[in-house]
Design an enzyme around this catalytic site. Structure first.
Site: not given
Ligand code: UDP
Length: 340
Positions: A50, A293, A92, A204, A109, A158, A53, A162
């Site tokens: 948790l 990012r 994970a 996300h 982990n 990460y 989760g 995996k």
């Molecule tokens: N992204 C964005 N603004 C946000 C969150 C994500 O522009 O607030 C972009 C991020 O740079 C990536 C895409 O959306 O290109 C998907 O990001 P997410 O974190 O959902 O998944 P990831 O591909 O990193 O696993």
């Protein structure tokens, strides 16, 4: 051994495939797979600490064990008590950015915890594993869409964690006769009617955008508008979590071990996702253009031809509209998430 009886005929062995032990079953993808397993008549145990989760995300029909993957004896005891016949391993840490800051957390982990699980399975005679892997094991590939045979060169801890776990699996197959299916997800998104995406710290894209529509955030930030893509923002392959769940159910019955990519073969840009969220929700959704990012590949698209051909995977929800529609319904019904 776990089996209560010693029948070796086919009938008995297929009945024994019915008790599924799900690590991370209180998380986003795990909770929805648990729900789908229960719908199909499987008995399910959820093993979760948790930390990510939520208790409210555990289907009440499942048996719940709260514990750590690091606790090898508790893992063995719960696998035995539940008389598990197969394991689905979702538990994970899964944030690229965080893994760049705290690699030890990821290796402990995802690798050491996962190894404990494998050893506990061997000790208790549970011989089939469905593993949640990721397209992050590929890093920045030379070609799109990504097929299974391409080289795996992760660019963050990460993805590396995996990949290390993936590499253990064929050895456990060879030496301990464990069969496995490793599913490399692209961008899981969407919701079932009852369960959806609620991370304590949300990073996300789709939930971030929908949180603006819900009035929980002022604006969504677009991370990078100068990528070499059709509109300058990153492109990802968003796949409905119910289609992922379907692949897990098929993987339970796979006769041979394999690694499969799970994407749709297509992708959507950040601008396209925001636009689709505006259409679906009816809200204007303010978006701010920001710098890139760190660690984000410009384009990730996966080919799922192999799993379609070999396991007969037949995704039902491959449209961004349907994915966002389901996510929006869930977020409207749960504006404060699981509230724990
Ligand atoms: N992204 C964005 N603004 C946000 C969150 C994500 O522009 O607030 C972009 C991020 O740079 C990536 C895409 O959306 O290109 C998907 O990001 P997410 O974190 O959902 O998944 P990831 O591909 O990193 O696993």
């Amino acid at each position: 051994m776990l089996q209560k009886n010693h029948c070796n005929n086919h009938h008995a062995s297929s009945a024994l495939q019915k008790r599924i032990f799900v690590t991370g079953g209180a998380g986003y993808i795990g909770s929805i797979c648990v729900e789908q397993l229960l719908e199909k008549g499987y008995s399910v145990a959820v093993f979760d600490n948790l930390s990510e989760g939520h208790r409210a995300a555990i289907d009440p029909r499942a048996t719940f064990f709260q514990g750590e993957l690091a606790d090898r004896s508790f893992l063995e005891q719960t696998l035995r008590d539940f008389q598990a016949t197969a394991v689905m391993h979702f538990a994970a840490h899964a944030l690229v950015g965080e893994s760049m800051l705290h690699p030890s957390k990821y290796f402990h982990n995802n690798v050491v915890g996962g190894l404990n699980l494998l050893d506990a399975m061997v000790a208790t005679g549970v011989r089939h594993l469905v593993f949640s892997s990721t397209c992050a094991t590929f890093g920045v590939p030379d070609q799109m869409p990504i097929v299974e045979s391409m080289p795996q060169r992760p660019i963050n801890p990460y993805g590396e964690s995996k990949l290390i776990f993936e590499r253990l699996l064929p050895w456990y197959e060879k030496i301990h006769h464990l069969t496995f299916i490793a599913l490399r997800y692209f961008n899981a998104a969407g919701a079932s009617t009852r369960f959806g995406e609620d991370h304590r710290v949300e990073t996300h894209l789709i939930p971030n955008v929908l949180n603006v529509a819900l009035g929980k955030r002022e604006a969504v930030e677009i991370y990078g508008t100068d990528y070499p893509t059709r509109d300058g923002s990153c492109i990802r392959d968003y796949i409905h979590v119910l289609d992922l769940a379907e692949a897990h159910l098929l993987a339970l019955h796979a006769k041979e071990s394999a690694f499969y990519n799970l994407g749709t073969g297509g992708g959507s840009s950040v601008y396209e996702v925001i636009e689709c969220c505006r259409r679906v929700s009816g809200y204007p959704i303010l978006a701010l253009e920001k710098p890139r990012r760190p660690g984000d590949p410009p384009l990730l698209i996966g080919s799922s031809e192999r799993i379609k051909k070999e396991l007969g995977w037949n995704p039902q929800y491959q449209s961004l509209e349907k994915i966002i529609q389901s996510a929006w319904s869930w977020h409207q019904a749960h504006p404060h998430g699981y509230q724990d």
